[in-house]
Design a protein around this motif. Structure first.
Motif, short mmCIF file in Angstrom:
data_model
loop_
_atom_site.label_atom_id
_atom_site.label_comp_id
_atom_site.label_asym_id
_atom_site.label_seq_id
_atom_site.Cartn_x
_atom_site.Cartn_y
_atom_site.Cartn_z
N ALA A 163 0.85 -1.19 0.00
CA ALA A 163 0.00 0.00 0.00
C ALA A 163 0.88 1.23 0.00
O ALA A 163 2.05 1.18 0.37
CB ALA A 163 -0.91 0.00 1.22
N GLN A 164 0.30 2.35 -0.43
CA GLN A 164 1.03 3.61 -0.41
C GLN A 164 0.40 4.54 0.59
O GLN A 164 -0.82 4.64 0.69
CB GLN A 164 1.03 4.27 -1.79
CG GLN A 164 1.96 3.60 -2.79
CD GLN A 164 2.06 4.40 -4.06
OE1 GLN A 164 1.07 4.89 -4.58
NE2 GLN A 164 3.26 4.56 -4.57
N THR A 165 1.23 5.22 1.36
CA THR A 165 0.74 6.21 2.32
C THR A 165 1.05 7.60 1.78
O THR A 165 2.15 7.85 1.32
CB THR A 165 1.42 6.04 3.68
OG1 THR A 165 2.83 6.06 3.51
CG2 THR A 165 1.01 4.71 4.31
N HIS A 166 0.06 8.48 1.83
CA HIS A 166 0.22 9.82 1.30
C HIS A 166 0.33 10.84 2.42
O HIS A 166 -0.38 10.74 3.41
CB HIS A 166 -0.99 10.19 0.43
CG HIS A 166 -0.86 9.62 -0.96
ND1 HIS A 166 -1.70 9.96 -1.96
CD2 HIS A 166 0.01 8.72 -1.47
CE1 HIS A 166 -1.38 9.30 -3.07
NE2 HIS A 166 -0.34 8.54 -2.78
N ARG A 173 -1.45 13.04 -5.02
CA ARG A 173 -0.67 12.20 -5.93
C ARG A 173 0.66 11.90 -5.28
O ARG A 173 1.19 12.71 -4.54
CB ARG A 173 -0.43 12.92 -7.26
CG ARG A 173 -1.69 13.17 -8.09
CD ARG A 173 -1.31 13.71 -9.45
NE ARG A 173 -2.48 13.92 -10.28
CZ ARG A 173 -3.16 15.05 -10.32
NH1 ARG A 173 -2.79 16.06 -9.57
NH2 ARG A 173 -4.21 15.17 -11.08
N PRO A 174 1.24 10.72 -5.63
CA PRO A 174 2.55 10.42 -5.09
C PRO A 174 3.55 11.46 -5.52
O PRO A 174 3.54 11.93 -6.65
CB PRO A 174 2.87 9.03 -5.67
CG PRO A 174 1.55 8.46 -6.07
CD PRO A 174 0.70 9.63 -6.45
N GLN A 198 6.86 5.62 -0.89
CA GLN A 198 5.82 5.75 0.13
C GLN A 198 5.03 4.46 0.32
O GLN A 198 3.95 4.48 0.89
CB GLN A 198 4.88 6.89 -0.25
CG GLN A 198 5.58 8.25 -0.32
CD GLN A 198 4.68 9.35 -0.84
OE1 GLN A 198 3.54 9.10 -1.19
NE2 GLN A 198 5.20 10.56 -0.88
N SER A 199 5.59 3.34 -0.13
CA SER A 199 4.88 2.07 -0.02
C SER A 199 5.16 1.41 1.32
O SER A 199 6.19 1.65 1.96
CB SER A 199 5.30 1.13 -1.15
OG SER A 199 6.67 0.81 -1.03
N PRO A 235 -8.53 -0.20 -4.52
CA PRO A 235 -7.34 0.67 -4.46
C PRO A 235 -6.49 0.38 -3.23
O PRO A 235 -6.99 -0.11 -2.22
CB PRO A 235 -7.93 2.08 -4.41
CG PRO A 235 -9.30 1.89 -3.82
CD PRO A 235 -9.77 0.56 -4.33
N ASN A 236 -5.21 0.67 -3.34
CA ASN A 236 -4.31 0.43 -2.20
C ASN A 236 -3.56 1.70 -1.80
O ASN A 236 -2.44 1.65 -1.31
CB ASN A 236 -3.31 -0.68 -2.53
CG ASN A 236 -2.38 -0.30 -3.67
OD1 ASN A 236 -2.69 0.59 -4.45
ND2 ASN A 236 -1.25 -0.96 -3.78
N ILE A 237 -4.21 2.85 -2.02
CA ILE A 237 -3.63 4.14 -1.63
C ILE A 237 -4.22 4.56 -0.28
O ILE A 237 -5.41 4.83 -0.17
CB ILE A 237 -3.92 5.24 -2.67
CG1 ILE A 237 -3.43 4.82 -4.05
CG2 ILE A 237 -3.28 6.56 -2.23
CD1 ILE A 237 -1.93 4.81 -4.20
N ASP A 296 -4.68 7.25 2.35
CA ASP A 296 -4.60 8.71 2.38
C ASP A 296 -4.22 9.17 3.79
O ASP A 296 -5.01 9.80 4.50
CB ASP A 296 -5.94 9.32 1.96
CG ASP A 296 -5.84 10.82 1.78
OD1 ASP A 296 -4.73 11.33 1.58
OD2 ASP A 296 -6.90 11.50 1.84
#
Length: 314
Positions: A10-13, A19-20, A90-91, A171-173, A175
């Protein structure tokens, strides 16, 4: 997705980002200082309490445990954030997200319990002071440490299991800055109403009893202080509680605003900043909060510094 495909990450924002991308330089410069401040201040306070025989009391034993929890809590997030800022990666893995959330809940719940124990300790020290040493013993302190971690483990297991029992196939973003409950629940493929109710119930179960103990303890403390005839006694009693009250307001204020709300999934940039505040900033503030107004701690710090300098000279 998180739950159904754990091999994916997953990505953490960061707060406010959609957006990344590499964050601004200001947070990048601040993070190493925050990590050093968190770890250095709390580890230094633990060392001072350990080295000073005058601080070998239940109050300072509990304070050293609070510092230990703060070191553990901040170490969960700051290094990962620092790596993200330095590499633009950011993953976070599925397993890493589960572990981060579980440990965050363990230390957060433990800190709630510990702060209430510290309030009760101050109540015993000020309201029935003659009974203090007969009630608070080393054996009881060890039992309280066990209680702190037992509650933390229980709440962590329930809350983390509640979140990751849901299917994640979209989705795996994430937020958020890290794997927190509301933003992860937003990624679930099924209805999260029950999960949100469970989150609210167990958040209330850990906060309501601890806040009640704190409120009752400090109500009796304030009444006792107001009845004291000596202004010097009033000043001394209040000074022993002022630092703890400051820490309580900082921690519980931010926690209440983030988690105890009707719709915890509506994570705003404001909530993200509050989350970073209680996970990174508050642990850094606790050592100066507890030492600047405390003559015993300041004297112990000075003595410890002098002893270390003498050892270096020898």
């Amino acid at each position: 997705g998180l739950g159904t495909e754990p091999h994916r990450s997953a990505q953490t924002h960061p707060a406010g980002a959609h957006r990344p991308g590499r964050p601004k330089a200001a947070p990048l410069c601040q993070l190493p200082a925050d990590l050093l401040g968190d770890s250095g201040g709390n580890l230094g306070l633990i060392d001072v309490i350990r080295a000073s025989t005058t601080l070998h009391t239940p109050m300072y034993f509990l304070l050293s445990l609070l510092s230990f929890l703060d070191v553990c809590s901040s170490s969960l997030f700051t290094p990962r954030l620092l790596i993200s800022f330095l590499t633009a990666d950011q993953s976070i893995s599925f397993e890493g997200c589960v572990v981060q959330m579980a440990l965050m809940t363990l230390h957060g719940s433990g800190e709630c319990v510990l702060l209430s124990i510290m309030a009760y300790d101050r109540f015993l020290a000020i309201c029935p002071p003659l009974l203090y040493h007969s009630i608070i013993s080393k054996h009881l302190c060890v039992q309280l440490v066990g209680l702190t971690y037992a509650v933390g483990v229980f709440i962590s297991a329930v809350q983390t299991g509640n979140v990751f029992s849901l299917p994640y196939c979209g989705p795996n973003i994430i937020d958020h800055y890290f794997c927190d409950f509301p933003p992860v629940l937003q990624l679930a493929c099924s209805d999260t109403t029950v999960a949100n109710v469970v989150l609210l119930i167990f958040s209330t179960l850990i906060t309501a009893p601890t806040v009640s103990v704190i409120s009752v303890s400090y109500t009796y403390i304030l009444v006792t202080i107001c009845r004291m005839r000596s202004l010097e006694a009033q000043r001394k009693a209040f000074s022993t509680c002022a630092s703890h009250l400051t820490a309580l307001c900082l921690f519980y204020g931010s926690v209440f605003l983030v988690y105890l709300q009707p719709n915890p999934e509506s994570v705003s940039a404001y909530n993200k900043l509050l989350s970073v505040f209680y996970t990174i900033v508050i642990p850094m503030l606790n050592p100066p909060v507890y030492s600047l107004r405390n003559k015993d701690v300041k004297a112990a710090v000075l003595l410890r510094v002098l002893n270390l300098r003498r050892k270096r000279i020898c």
